[in-house]
Design an enzyme around this catalytic site. Structure first.
Site, mmCIF file in Angstrom:
data_model
loop_
_atom_site.group_PDB
_atom_site.id
_atom_site.type_symbol
_atom_site.label_atom_id
_atom_site.label_comp_id
_atom_site.label_asym_id
_atom_site.label_seq_id
_atom_site.Cartn_x
_atom_site.Cartn_y
_atom_site.Cartn_z
ATOM 1 N N LYS A 170 0.890 -1.173 0.000
ATOM 2 C CA LYS A 170 0.000 0.000 0.000
ATOM 3 C C LYS A 170 0.922 1.216 0.000
ATOM 4 O O LYS A 170 1.471 1.583 1.020
ATOM 5 C CB LYS A 170 -0.893 -0.015 1.252
ATOM 6 N N GLU A 245 9.858 2.098 10.529
ATOM 7 C CA GLU A 245 10.914 3.072 10.245
ATOM 8 C C GLU A 245 10.243 4.426 10.347
ATOM 9 O O GLU A 245 9.447 4.800 9.490
ATOM 10 C CB GLU A 245 11.497 2.796 8.851
ATOM 11 N N GLU A 371 10.371 16.651 14.459
ATOM 12 C CA GLU A 371 10.729 16.463 13.058
ATOM 13 C C GLU A 371 9.939 17.473 12.218
ATOM 14 O O GLU A 371 8.719 17.521 12.281
ATOM 15 C CB GLU A 371 10.387 15.036 12.621
HETATM 16 P P1 NAP Z 1 1.975 8.867 7.271
HETATM 17 O O1 NAP Z 1 0.541 9.258 7.345
HETATM 18 O O2 NAP Z 1 2.566 8.133 8.405
HETATM 19 O O3 NAP Z 1 2.128 8.015 5.905
HETATM 20 C C1 NAP Z 1 2.930 6.878 5.694
HETATM 21 C C2 NAP Z 1 2.125 5.755 5.064
HETATM 22 O O4 NAP Z 1 1.190 5.237 6.010
HETATM 23 C C3 NAP Z 1 1.273 6.194 3.867
HETATM 24 O O5 NAP Z 1 1.194 5.152 2.929
HETATM 25 C C4 NAP Z 1 -0.058 6.443 4.522
HETATM 26 O O6 NAP Z 1 -1.143 6.497 3.645
HETATM 27 C C5 NAP Z 1 -0.136 5.285 5.484
HETATM 28 N N1 NAP Z 1 -1.100 5.456 6.574
HETATM 29 C C6 NAP Z 1 -1.626 6.615 7.072
HETATM 30 N N2 NAP Z 1 -2.489 6.349 8.067
HETATM 31 C C7 NAP Z 1 -2.517 5.002 8.218
HETATM 32 C C8 NAP Z 1 -3.214 4.118 9.088
HETATM 33 N N3 NAP Z 1 -4.053 4.565 10.018
HETATM 34 N N4 NAP Z 1 -2.986 2.792 8.972
HETATM 35 C C9 NAP Z 1 -2.126 2.313 8.046
HETATM 36 N N5 NAP Z 1 -1.458 3.101 7.189
HETATM 37 C C10 NAP Z 1 -1.638 4.431 7.271
HETATM 38 O O7 NAP Z 1 2.858 10.132 6.991
HETATM 39 P P2 NAP Z 1 2.417 11.484 6.249
HETATM 40 O O8 NAP Z 1 1.082 11.955 6.734
HETATM 41 O O9 NAP Z 1 2.507 11.226 4.805
HETATM 42 O O10 NAP Z 1 3.541 12.503 6.739
HETATM 43 C C11 NAP Z 1 3.425 13.129 8.013
HETATM 44 C C12 NAP Z 1 4.756 13.213 8.714
HETATM 45 O O11 NAP Z 1 5.333 11.906 8.826
HETATM 46 C C13 NAP Z 1 5.843 14.004 8.008
HETATM 47 O O12 NAP Z 1 5.749 15.361 8.261
HETATM 48 C C14 NAP Z 1 7.095 13.406 8.577
HETATM 49 O O13 NAP Z 1 7.382 14.006 9.807
HETATM 50 C C15 NAP Z 1 6.737 11.976 8.802
HETATM 51 N N6 NAP Z 1 7.236 11.106 7.709
HETATM 52 C C16 NAP Z 1 8.315 10.330 7.930
HETATM 53 C C17 NAP Z 1 8.795 9.532 6.925
HETATM 54 C C18 NAP Z 1 9.988 8.661 7.115
HETATM 55 O O14 NAP Z 1 10.666 8.354 6.148
HETATM 56 N N7 NAP Z 1 10.264 8.174 8.306
HETATM 57 C C19 NAP Z 1 8.194 9.518 5.669
HETATM 58 C C20 NAP Z 1 7.058 10.314 5.469
HETATM 59 C C21 NAP Z 1 6.596 11.077 6.497
HETATM 60 P P3 NAP Z 1 -1.554 7.957 3.054
HETATM 61 O O15 NAP Z 1 -0.540 8.268 2.048
HETATM 62 O O16 NAP Z 1 -2.898 7.767 2.480
HETATM 63 O O17 NAP Z 1 -1.557 8.916 4.216
#
Ligand code: NAP
Ligand code: MG
Length: 464
Positions: A170, A245, A371
């Site tokens: 996903k 991660e 972050e």
């Molecule tokens: P995120 O919501 O954690 O997204 C990561 C993945 O998880 C996406 O595929 C997302 O889908 C999915 N996801 C979201 N809610 C979920 C749930 N309840 N159950 C299962 N999967 C779920 O991150 P983001 O909103 O894109 O970014 C927010 C913050 O996360 C950033 O500002 C940054 O601080 C951090 N981040 C960290 C990394 C890293 O490499 N460690 C990468 C990205 C972001 P959707 O795309 O539909 O939300």
């Protein structure tokens, strides 16, 4: 942009169960470039069933044959390098040279590294009168973010396939087109049907369904700490394997004997790459009091090379842009000194943020603790080496970092005391085989190289 209006399940593109779609937006010009299906729990279930059905035969496939498929996958990715780079630029916004070199280039190396590892890994070992078998964990649910969209897919799928696992992916809603191209590459590589499956969709719907699916044996997630915590709890309740991660707030520690100009220049470049959307970015620069003013001047100078709309792309979406601008406002409010950039959007169109450098940042400030995930560097002052260590270790995160010193020995001595999973010594080079992952709240588990492969194996011991 080319897009499939279907899911890739059991070796074929198939219609989604529901009719909802996700609009894919180019963050540089805010135009909708494609639509992909928004998968539901039913699509996830179909994909998991396909992965389960394919598992016994794939697990029993000799490692040398799995290695051959991974070599074919690396070749298929290499053959698609141009379209991958263009697609990543279109949906993530990264400047094309970065998309070509890093976003499209590194995954070819990583896929090839797992072809090599699958071919020579000892899936069996002797311990005294026992033979220990290293067997694939089973069906993997991979949930990936948008910031390195192809790399994060390959860093999970390649070791899973090398181990003999089957996968349901996903990908992030912001970057599904890259994931569809990856699915095409798996097809071209001749993977048997069901070994790799793709369900595009929203995290709260498709991601949640995948993480909670009872027939998934291991969930591998990269993304925010908030979602990671939830996925860890779900996996814990079901007693299933989980790899997380998560975020970072890494320190770039410049010790008194270091080459200051080099350390500052490399440090600024490290954060500005990919518009600061790198979980391992060294967003806190630590400099001794004596050379602090000189470092600030060097940083102010270095950041002029990074111009929004030129070397620095937009952030991935409007929400991330607003979030990062909010952090910059918070930094000003809490008394940090803005030496470059600021909260105002540098361009009228596109989700851009000005490359920003803060001086006089103290360890307790929000911008030194949380972050930010944007092109923002904080420069902190330390009094002595123990103070530098306290500051470096003084966040909930522990993903990466850098140490610069007069020689490697001194830098290594400091790095040994850091609570973090990866440290670059005096500007060390990227190693696609080095284990990558977090201490503390930066996560659980490791990716890349043999350590990344081990995540997808479980052990069985036979006594003789
Ligand atoms: P995120 O919501 O954690 O997204 C990561 C993945 O998880 C996406 O595929 C997302 O889908 C999915 N996801 C979201 N809610 C979920 C749930 N309840 N159950 C299962 N999967 C779920 O991150 P983001 O909103 O894109 O970014 C927010 C913050 O996360 C950033 O500002 C940054 O601080 C951090 N981040 C960290 C990394 C890293 O490499 N460690 C990468 C990205 C972001 P959707 O795309 O539909 O939300
Ligand atoms: Mg999200």
């Amino acid at each position: 942009m080319q897009a499939h209006d279907q899911m890739y399940i059991d070796g074929a593109w198939r219609p989604a169960v529901g009719r909802d779609t996700i609009a894919v937006v180019n963050p540089a010009d805010e135009q909708v470039i494609a639509h992909v299906p928004a998968g539901t729990a039913e699509d996830v279930d179909a994909a998991v069933r396909a992965a389960r059905a394919a598992f016994p035969a794939w697990a029993a496939t000799p490692p040398a044959e799995r290695a051959a498929r991974l070599t074919a996958l690396a070749d298929a990715l290499a053959a698609r390098k141009d379209v991958l780079a263009e697609t990543i630029t279109a949906e993530l916004g990264s400047p094309l040279p970065l998309s070509q070199m890093v976003h499209a280039g590194v995954p070819v190396l990583v896929a090839a590294s797992y072809a090599e590892l699958a071919g020579r890994h000892a899936f069996e070992e002797r311990i005294g009168n026992s033979t220990v078998l290293l067997e694939p964990v089973g069906v993997v649910g991979a949930i990936t973010p948008w910031n390195y969209p192809l790399h994060q897919i390959v860093a999970k799928v390649a070791p899973a396939l090398a181990a003999g696992c089957t996968v349901v992916l996903k990908p992030a809603e912001d970057t599904p087109l890259t994931a569809q191209l990856f699915a095409e590459a798996t097809e071209a590589a001749g993977l048997p049907p069901g070994v790799f499956n793709l369900v595009t969709g929203l995290g709260a719907v498709a991601g949640q369904a995948l993480a909670a699916h009872e027939d998934v044996d291991l969930v591998s997630f990269t993304g925010s700490t908030a979602v990671g915590r939830q996925i860890g709890a779900t996996a814990g309740a079901a007693v299933k394997r989980v790899a997380l991660e998560l975020g970072g707030k890494s320190a770039n520690v410049i010790l008194p004997g270091a080459d200051l100009a080099k350390a500052v220049n490399v440090g600024i470049a490290n954060v500005m790459t990919n518009s600061g959307q790198t979980c391992s970015a060294w967003t806190r620069m630590l400099v001794d009091a004596e050379r602090y003013d000189e470092a600030v001047e060097l940083a102010a100078n270095a950041v002029t090379k990074y111009v929004a709309g030129e070397r620095v792309g937009p952030l991935v979406n409007a929400k991330q842009q607003a979030r990062v601008r909010g952090y910059i406002e918070k930094g000003v409010e809490e008394g940090a000194r803005l030496i470059s950039g600021g909260p105002d959007a540098p361009l009228e169109t596109g989700f851009y943020v000005s490359p920003t450098v803060f001086a006089d940042v103290t360890p307790d400030m929000t911008i030194a603790q949380e972050e930010i995930f944007g092109p923002v560097v904080s420069i902190l002052r330390y009094e002595d080496v123990d103070d530098a260590l306290r500051i470096a270790n003084g966040t909930v995160y522990g993903l990466a970092g850098a140490v610069w010193a007069a020689d490697d020995e001194e830098a290594v001595a400091f790095a040994r005391r850091m609570d973090t999973g990866q440290v670059d010594i005096n500007g060390g080079r990227f190693n696609p085989l080095a284990p990558f992952g977090g201490y503390k709240q930066s996560g659980v588990g490791r990716e890349l190289g043999p350590h990344g492969l081990a995540e997808y194996l479980q052990t069985k011991s036979l006594q003789f």
